[in-house]
Scaffold this active site. Structure first.
Site, PDB file in Angstrom:
ATOM      1  CG  ASP A 101      -8.279 -42.361 -21.939  1.00  0.00           C
ATOM      2  OD1 ASP A 101      -9.099 -42.059 -20.753  1.00  0.00           O
ATOM      3  OD2 ASP A 101      -7.280 -43.624 -22.510  1.00  0.00           O
ATOM      4  CD  GLU A 134     -19.212 -38.589 -10.586  1.00  0.00           C
ATOM      5  OE1 GLU A 134     -18.760 -37.746 -10.108  1.00  0.00           O
ATOM      6  OE2 GLU A 134     -20.937 -38.212  -9.996  1.00  0.00           O
ATOM      7  CG  PHE A 165     -32.363 -48.939  -6.803  1.00  0.00           C
ATOM      8  CD1 PHE A 165     -33.119 -47.994  -7.357  1.00  0.00           C
ATOM      9  CD2 PHE A 165     -31.728 -49.794  -7.094  1.00  0.00           C
ATOM     10  CE1 PHE A 165     -32.257 -47.467  -8.240  1.00  0.00           C
ATOM     11  CE2 PHE A 165     -31.001 -49.621  -8.108  1.00  0.00           C
ATOM     12  CZ  PHE A 165     -30.945 -48.466  -8.514  1.00  0.00           C
ATOM     13  N   GLY A 179     -37.413 -58.398 -10.931  1.00  0.00           N
ATOM     14  CA  GLY A 179     -37.613 -59.071 -11.985  1.00  0.00           C
ATOM     15  C   GLY A 179     -35.690 -59.156 -11.972  1.00  0.00           C
ATOM     16  CB  CYS A 198     -21.868 -49.753 -10.603  1.00  0.00           C
ATOM     17  SG  CYS A 198     -20.733 -48.169 -11.527  1.00  0.00           S
ATOM     18  CE  LYS A 235     -28.759 -47.186 -15.624  1.00  0.00           C
ATOM     19  NZ  LYS A 235     -29.107 -46.669 -14.723  1.00  0.00           N
TER      20      LYS A 235
HETATM   21  C1  UDX Z   1     -24.738 -47.279 -10.220  1.00  0.00           C
HETATM   22  C2  UDX Z   1     -25.276 -46.834  -9.180  1.00  0.00           C
HETATM   23  O1  UDX Z   1     -27.434 -46.235  -9.202  1.00  0.00           O
HETATM   24  C3  UDX Z   1     -24.739 -45.190  -9.200  1.00  0.00           C
HETATM   25  O2  UDX Z   1     -24.993 -44.596  -8.437  1.00  0.00           O
HETATM   26  C4  UDX Z   1     -23.547 -45.961  -8.815  1.00  0.00           C
HETATM   27  O3  UDX Z   1     -22.612 -44.733  -9.146  1.00  0.00           O
HETATM   28  C5  UDX Z   1     -22.961 -46.615  -9.934  1.00  0.00           C
HETATM   29  O4  UDX Z   1     -23.974 -47.874 -10.202  1.00  0.00           O
HETATM   30  P1  UDX Z   1     -25.964 -48.008 -12.465  1.00  0.00           P
HETATM   31  O5  UDX Z   1     -25.602 -48.810 -12.798  1.00  0.00           O
HETATM   32  O6  UDX Z   1     -26.154 -46.669 -13.977  1.00  0.00           O
HETATM   33  O7  UDX Z   1     -25.396 -47.102 -11.496  1.00  0.00           O
HETATM   34  O8  UDX Z   1     -27.442 -48.443 -12.664  1.00  0.00           O
HETATM   35  P2  UDX Z   1     -28.425 -48.758 -11.831  1.00  0.00           P
HETATM   36  O9  UDX Z   1     -29.818 -47.465 -12.473  1.00  0.00           O
HETATM   37  O10 UDX Z   1     -28.388 -48.286  -9.874  1.00  0.00           O
HETATM   38  O11 UDX Z   1     -29.051 -49.646 -11.170  1.00  0.00           O
HETATM   39  C6  UDX Z   1     -28.482 -50.961 -11.748  1.00  0.00           C
HETATM   40  C7  UDX Z   1     -29.217 -52.302 -12.062  1.00  0.00           C
HETATM   41  O12 UDX Z   1     -30.155 -52.431 -11.418  1.00  0.00           O
HETATM   42  C8  UDX Z   1     -29.214 -52.342 -12.858  1.00  0.00           C
HETATM   43  O13 UDX Z   1     -29.250 -53.237 -13.920  1.00  0.00           O
HETATM   44  C9  UDX Z   1     -31.316 -52.255 -12.886  1.00  0.00           C
HETATM   45  O14 UDX Z   1     -32.284 -53.074 -13.914  1.00  0.00           O
HETATM   46  C10 UDX Z   1     -31.331 -53.000 -11.172  1.00  0.00           C
HETATM   47  N1  UDX Z   1     -32.752 -52.368 -10.599  1.00  0.00           N
HETATM   48  C11 UDX Z   1     -33.003 -51.363 -10.545  1.00  0.00           C
HETATM   49  C12 UDX Z   1     -33.510 -53.748 -10.678  1.00  0.00           C
HETATM   50  O15 UDX Z   1     -33.168 -54.767 -10.937  1.00  0.00           O
HETATM   51  N2  UDX Z   1     -33.749 -52.959 -10.139  1.00  0.00           N
HETATM   52  C13 UDX Z   1     -34.902 -52.294  -9.854  1.00  0.00           C
HETATM   53  O16 UDX Z   1     -35.449 -51.609  -8.736  1.00  0.00           O
HETATM   54  C14 UDX Z   1     -33.699 -50.829  -9.721  1.00  0.00           C
END
Ligand code: UDX
Length: 445
Positions: free
Chosen positions: A32, A154, A255, A259, A266, A328
């Site tokens: 880094d 990733e 998913f 809510g 991401c 989350k």
């Molecule tokens: C996401 C992708 O899932 C992952 O594959 C990628 O590499 C990076 O982005 P992450 O950001 O860790 O991962 O969170 P994720 O679990 O996907 O949730 C994303 C957001 O969606 C959260 O804010 C979560 O609260 C929201 N969410 C998820 C919902 O509002 N409803 C759902 O049913 C699922």
């Protein structure tokens, strides 16, 4: 001899990847440009919350398989495979992603690699980046070395980063040489031994797989949240609706949790960067639906603020307990967090906001120091006029109305993640509201 692996960029992705590669038996050097980060990782200190990762980090600092450096010269001489895991944030004031860190890492590697090697990009990049980087490598590398390039997106989720790295759902590699693919098969031999699907393709497909996956997930969330807007207007139960369509195996239940919508480092930036990139390609209409996906997502926040204002009347001076500020659960990440955005907006409207998050208080306080942060639910809800569940941590999902009833000033709760049982709260005398639920303004206050 086992491959020497370098990981460039030791943020969320890079630190996880480096520790997991060491766990898989490789010798790993994480690089880094931030000396402080390198020093703290070398001491085994992780600057973010990720279950299981601190243990791996310490284990392999002790085993000697994992080291950190700021020197490109050192990795250039030592490593056979160089993973790039630097950030590609949204450009200020624009939708497009900033690939400057990826470019800089690639050029520095090309300048410093002294033996035949493979560079593997893991960062999420606009389609076309890998092919462009080939040119940068050719221009900056030594004549006597061969440097292959591959793109290996990733898919790790925060909270499951170790599991997703060591036993991924699938491996996707964009390559233009047999040697690059063979090297990656060697790196991922343990996952391949478990029959993990290995998709070897061209650069463009590999780059697009990542953004397509995130665009799909974001769309799925906004899809169910759009139906929330309908059930809010006419009645109906959004959770039952999601369960019922989720039983169709072509749709699936994952998913579809209605809510407050998506946030984090991401999904929001990736759908915006995708729109920017396709516009650059002259395909302005192609991803226009993602504008709607984004807007539906942001409207959930407006709805929660509206509900709070309907329930409390004037927000000024009202005591609001906010449960959860991370984007989350199982994460301390507050980047683009819907929950923190709402807490800050309520504060901006004059409410007296008390926040409790099991892991996110410190990061939230860096962004919004003026909110009042406390260390448990009981303190947060004390004398509250309204309780708002904004991130569905397990301890909030398990909340019983009886444990809060004697603490609050008024028994009112908004479940912005659809995780509580309305009936038990209503039986305990609470005014219960959830996103997706029909709301009668006059019944409120
Ligand atoms: C996401 C992708 O899932 C992952 O594959 C990628 O590499 C990076 O982005 P992450 O950001 O860790 O991962 O969170 P994720 O679990 O996907 O949730 C994303 C957001 O969606 C959260 O804010 C979560 O609260 C929201 N969410 C998820 C919902 O509002 N409803 C759902 O049913 C699922």
């Amino acid at each position: 001899m086992a491959l020497h692996i370098a990981v460039i960029g030791t943020g969320y992705l890079g630190a996880t990847h480096a520790a997991c590669m060491a766990e898989l038996g490789f010798e790993v050097l994480g690089l880094d440009v931030d000396q402080e980060k390198v020093d703290s990782l070398s001491r085994g200190e992780l600057p973010f919350h990720e279950p299981g990762l601190p243990e791996l980090l310490l284990k392999h600092i002790d085993s000697g398989r994992l080291r950190f450096t700021t020197s490109y010269e050192e990795v250039g001489v030592w490593a056979d495979v160089h993973f790039i895991g630097v950030g590609t944030p949204q450009l200020p004031g624009e939708y497009a992603a900033d690939v400057a860190f990826v470019d800089a890492a690639t050029v520095s590697l090309a300048e410093n690699i002294t033996k035949d090697a493979l560079i593997v990009g893991k960062s999420t990049v606009p389609v076309g980046t890998t092919r462009r980087l080939l040119g940068l490598i050719a221009k900056n590398k030594r004549e006597d070395v061969r440097i292959d390039l591959a793109w290996n997106p990733e898919f790790l989720r925060e909270g499951f980063a170790v599991k997703d790295t060591i036993t991924p759902d699938r491996l996707v590699v964009g390559v233009d040489s047999v040697r690059a693919e063979e090297t990656l098969r060697e790196v991922y031999a343990s996952a391949l031994a478990l029959d993990t699907p290995f998709i070897s393709t061209d650069f463009e497909t590999a780059e697009l797989v990542k953004v397509a996956a995130n665009a799909f997930l974001a769309t799925k969330i906004s899809f169910i949240n759009a139906f929330s807007e309908v059930t809010e207007a006419v009645g109906g139960d959004i959770r039952t609706l999601a369960d019922a369509i989720g039983h169709d195996s072509r749709i699936g239940r994952k998913f579809l949790n209605a809510g407050l919508g998506f946030g984090g480092g991401c999904l929001p930036k990736d759908i915006r960067a995708l729109q920017a990139r396709v516009s650059e390609l002259g395909l302005d209409r192609t991803m226009r639906f993602l504008t709607e996906v984004d807007e539906i997502n942001l409207r959930r926040r407006e709805r929660v603020i509206y509900l709070a204002a309907e329930i409390l009347g004037d927000l000024a001076g009202k005591k609001i307990a906010v449960l959860g500020v991370t984007f989350k659960p199982d994460s301390d990440d507050v980047r683009d967090s819907p929950a923190l955005d709402i807490a800050a907006r309520l504060y901006g409207s004059g409410a007296d906001v008390t926040v409790y998050d099991p892991e996110g208080n410190a990061n939230a306080a860096k962004r919004f120091p003026r909110l009042h942060y406390v260390d448990d639910t009981s303190t947060a809800v004390a004398e509250a006029d309204l309780v708002m569940l904004l991130t569905e941590w397990p301890e909030f999902k398990a909340l019983e109305p009886a444990s809060l009833t004697s603490l609050v000033n008024k028994r009112r709760i908004i479940d912005a993640r659809n995780v509580l049982d309305a009936t038990s709260w209503e039986h305990a005398g609470w005014h219960f509201t959830a996103l997706g639920q029909y709301f009668e303004p006059t019944a409120a206050s």
